[in-house]
Design a protein around this motif. Structure first.
Motif, PDB file in Angstrom:
ATOM      1  N   GLN A 208     -11.564  14.806  26.884  1.00  0.00           N
ATOM      2  CA  GLN A 208     -12.858  15.343  26.445  1.00  0.00           C
ATOM      3  C   GLN A 208     -13.396  14.627  25.212  1.00  0.00           C
ATOM      4  O   GLN A 208     -14.569  14.772  24.862  1.00  0.00           O
ATOM      5  N   LEU A 209     -12.551  13.834  24.579  1.00  0.00           N
ATOM      6  CA  LEU A 209     -12.959  13.139  23.351  1.00  0.00           C
ATOM      7  C   LEU A 209     -13.662  11.823  23.673  1.00  0.00           C
ATOM      8  O   LEU A 209     -13.436  11.226  24.725  1.00  0.00           O
ATOM      9  N   PRO A 210     -14.482  11.325  22.763  1.00  0.00           N
ATOM     10  CA  PRO A 210     -14.995   9.954  22.899  1.00  0.00           C
ATOM     11  C   PRO A 210     -13.825   8.978  22.977  1.00  0.00           C
ATOM     12  O   PRO A 210     -12.773   9.206  22.366  1.00  0.00           O
ATOM     13  N   ALA A 211     -13.995   7.892  23.727  1.00  0.00           N
ATOM     14  CA  ALA A 211     -12.892   6.965  23.965  1.00  0.00           C
ATOM     15  C   ALA A 211     -12.274   6.457  22.671  1.00  0.00           C
ATOM     16  O   ALA A 211     -11.045   6.343  22.563  1.00  0.00           O
ATOM     17  N   ALA A 212     -13.113   6.144  21.687  1.00  0.00           N
ATOM     18  CA  ALA A 212     -12.580   5.607  20.432  1.00  0.00           C
ATOM     19  C   ALA A 212     -11.653   6.613  19.753  1.00  0.00           C
ATOM     20  O   ALA A 212     -10.585   6.249  19.245  1.00  0.00           O
ATOM     21  N   LEU A 213     -12.057   7.875  19.749  1.00  0.00           N
ATOM     22  CA  LEU A 213     -11.248   8.905  19.093  1.00  0.00           C
ATOM     23  C   LEU A 213      -9.973   9.184  19.896  1.00  0.00           C
ATOM     24  O   LEU A 213      -8.890   9.350  19.318  1.00  0.00           O
ATOM     25  N   ALA A 214     -10.082   9.232  21.225  1.00  0.00           N
ATOM     26  CA  ALA A 214      -8.895   9.412  22.057  1.00  0.00           C
ATOM     27  C   ALA A 214      -7.924   8.250  21.858  1.00  0.00           C
ATOM     28  O   ALA A 214      -6.703   8.443  21.812  1.00  0.00           O
ATOM     29  N   GLY A 215      -8.478   7.040  21.705  1.00  0.00           N
ATOM     30  CA  GLY A 215      -7.643   5.860  21.501  1.00  0.00           C
ATOM     31  C   GLY A 215      -6.855   5.935  20.205  1.00  0.00           C
ATOM     32  O   GLY A 215      -5.684   5.545  20.144  1.00  0.00           O
TER      33      GLY A 215
ATOM     34  N   LEU B 299       4.018  11.407  27.485  1.00  0.00           N
ATOM     35  CA  LEU B 299       5.134  10.705  26.851  1.00  0.00           C
ATOM     36  C   LEU B 299       5.061  10.779  25.323  1.00  0.00           C
ATOM     37  O   LEU B 299       6.083  10.858  24.649  1.00  0.00           O
ATOM     38  N   VAL B 300       3.855  10.762  24.800  1.00  0.00           N
ATOM     39  CA  VAL B 300       3.712  10.786  23.338  1.00  0.00           C
ATOM     40  C   VAL B 300       3.417  12.194  22.818  1.00  0.00           C
ATOM     41  O   VAL B 300       3.137  12.372  21.630  1.00  0.00           O
TER      42      VAL B 300
ATOM     43  N   GLY C 117       0.327   8.181  18.579  1.00  0.00           N
ATOM     44  CA  GLY C 117       1.453   8.713  19.336  1.00  0.00           C
ATOM     45  C   GLY C 117       2.408   7.615  19.776  1.00  0.00           C
ATOM     46  O   GLY C 117       3.632   7.773  19.715  1.00  0.00           O
ATOM     47  N   LEU C 118       1.871   6.485  20.228  1.00  0.00           N
ATOM     48  CA  LEU C 118       2.712   5.377  20.670  1.00  0.00           C
ATOM     49  C   LEU C 118       3.510   4.784  19.502  1.00  0.00           C
ATOM     50  O   LEU C 118       4.672   4.399  19.656  1.00  0.00           O
ATOM     51  N   SER C 119       2.886   4.728  18.339  1.00  0.00           N
ATOM     52  CA  SER C 119       3.583   4.166  17.170  1.00  0.00           C
ATOM     53  C   SER C 119       4.723   5.069  16.718  1.00  0.00           C
ATOM     54  O   SER C 119       5.683   4.597  16.098  1.00  0.00           O
ATOM     55  N   GLN C 120       4.631   6.356  17.037  1.00  0.00           N
ATOM     56  CA  GLN C 120       5.664   7.315  16.646  1.00  0.00           C
ATOM     57  C   GLN C 120       6.607   7.667  17.797  1.00  0.00           C
ATOM     58  O   GLN C 120       7.466   8.544  17.647  1.00  0.00           O
TER      59      GLN C 120
END
Length: 398
Positions: free
Chosen positions: A116-123, A106-107, A129-132
């Motif tokens: 594949q990214l660490p959760a913090a970086l994926a977050g 969606l974003v 993306g959600l803000s945009q």
């Protein structure tokens, strides 16, 4: 008035029926489901399946939320896990593998990369993306089962048809699907004898009732009431059974659909053999999907379940009796005029010659030859195109 015979007298000693699976189409959709389903996605009755998907629906809620107000958080206790804070939710919501992919899509973010990214970086990427997100609103499906899971994220106009609604529609015609009505889990073909035995115990290995966290799929047959539609070259009856399968996803993984047909047998791997008169309807989960299901799909299923097989039987009989070619020139001209290439024309005629011991003469002969050649097509689109031409011939004969 033509009568349809119930062929008890033609059963073999095992209670099965001799069938000719060299004719008609082979349909592998049910077999694909059978191969891919783990044990916990297999159900032994419609009642058991209905309880599972119905209970899930009772524990679920769907709502439209502002995407910019969704907060993405990396768990302190588990740095590899993301959670979401949704407007109005009592606590954090855990996205499933499927809904995480939907959210990323969606974003406009690549879900495989984010995983594949660490959760913090994926977050951080998801939050941006959600803000945009220009669409501003999304529809969620949240289910509580020990913890609250986010099972689906779709556009705000997604027309959800719950899995239990389809299962309940099937229950209205098939009861438990175990033989308490004429519709049941299918039997199995014995390849060594060519006999289809409808009496097979329903186990995790033989069932055709499936559900996962993403979908449901059901396949049932009316195989205790065989239908004779003409005779084979040796004079024995050409026996058919009615069947249908249907599917749905309440989380946006696929459309809702129903396929109905006549078939000659089902093998152990749940391939459908000798299929004729295949019809399929699908409903996208658009804004008015629930209304279309209520007014189109559910009545179509009921009509097929209760309909007389005589139109099909008469159509086959008419196709067998309608002679359209008397010599090789007629045969080639008949096929070439209907869009078959010179190579396909030769293969179709050879297929009938091999199966019947004579070249094709009737429309039914040509239909059987076309479907035999279609089975050998390596590409699905080419196979479906040939099968559609065969069905068109049969419909015109009727």
């Amino acid at each position: 008035m033509t009568q349809v015979e119930v062929l008890d007298a033609r059963r073999d000693a095992s209670g099965g029926y001799k069938v000719d699976v060299s004719r008609g189409q082979r349909v592998d959709r049910v077999s694909s489901e059978w191969f891919s389903r783990p044990a916990d996605e297999r159900y032994l009755s419609l009642s058991e399946l209905a309880r599972a998907v119905g209970g899930r629906a009772e524990r679920s809620r769907s709502r439209v939320v502002e995407s910019a107000l969704i907060q993405v958080e990396a768990s302190r206790d588990n740095p590899e896990r993301l959670s979401l804070s949704l407007p109005g939710a009592k606590g954090p919501v855990a996205p499933t593998h499927w809904s995480f992919g939907q959210l990323a899509s969606l974003v406009g973010a690549p879900a495989a990369y984010l995983r594949q990214l660490p959760a913090a970086l994926a977050g951080i990427n998801l939050q941006y993306g959600l803000s945009q997100h220009r669409a501003e609103q999304v529809k969620t499906l949240e289910t509580e089962d020990g913890r609250v899971e986010l099972r689906a994220v779709t556009g705000p106009d997604y027309g959800r048809i719950y899995d239990h609604e389809l299962v309940e529609a099937v229950q209205r015609i098939a009861g438990d699907g175990t033989g308490d009505t004429r519709w049941k889990v299918p039997g199995v073909l014995d390849w060594s004898t060519g006999v289809y035995n409808p009496h097979v115990d329903i186990t995790k290995d033989t069932t055709t009732l499936y559900a996962s966290d993403r979908d449901v799929f059901l396949f049932l047959v009316d195989d205790l009431n065989p239908i004779e539609a003409g005779r084979l070259p040796d004079g024995s009856p050409d026996i058919f059974f009615r069947g249908f399968y249907c599917w749905n996803s309440e989380v946006g993984a696929k459309t809702l659909g129903i396929a109905s047909f006549y078939l000659r047998a089902v093998c152990q791997n749940r391939n459908l053999w000798g299929v004729e008169d295949f019809e399929e309807i699908t409903i996208r989960h658009s804004k008015y999907a629930a209304s279309r299901f209520a007014h189109e799909a559910a009545p179509a299923l009921l009509n097929f379940a209760n309909s007389s097989p005589m139109p099909f039987v008469n159509g086959v009989r008419a196709a067998r009796e309608k002679i359209v070619a008397r010599n090789d020139e007629d045969r080639s001209e008949f096929l070439r005029k209907r869009g078959f290439s010179k190579a396909e024309t030769g293969k179709i005629i050879d297929a009938v010659l091999a199966e019947e011991g004579r070249p094709p003469e009737s429309i039914f002969d040509f239909v059987q030859g076309i479907t035999a050649v279609a089975r050998d097509k390596p590409h699905q689109d080419a196979r479906l195109d040939m099968e559609a031409k065969a069905k068109k011939l049969l419909d015109r004969a009727a």
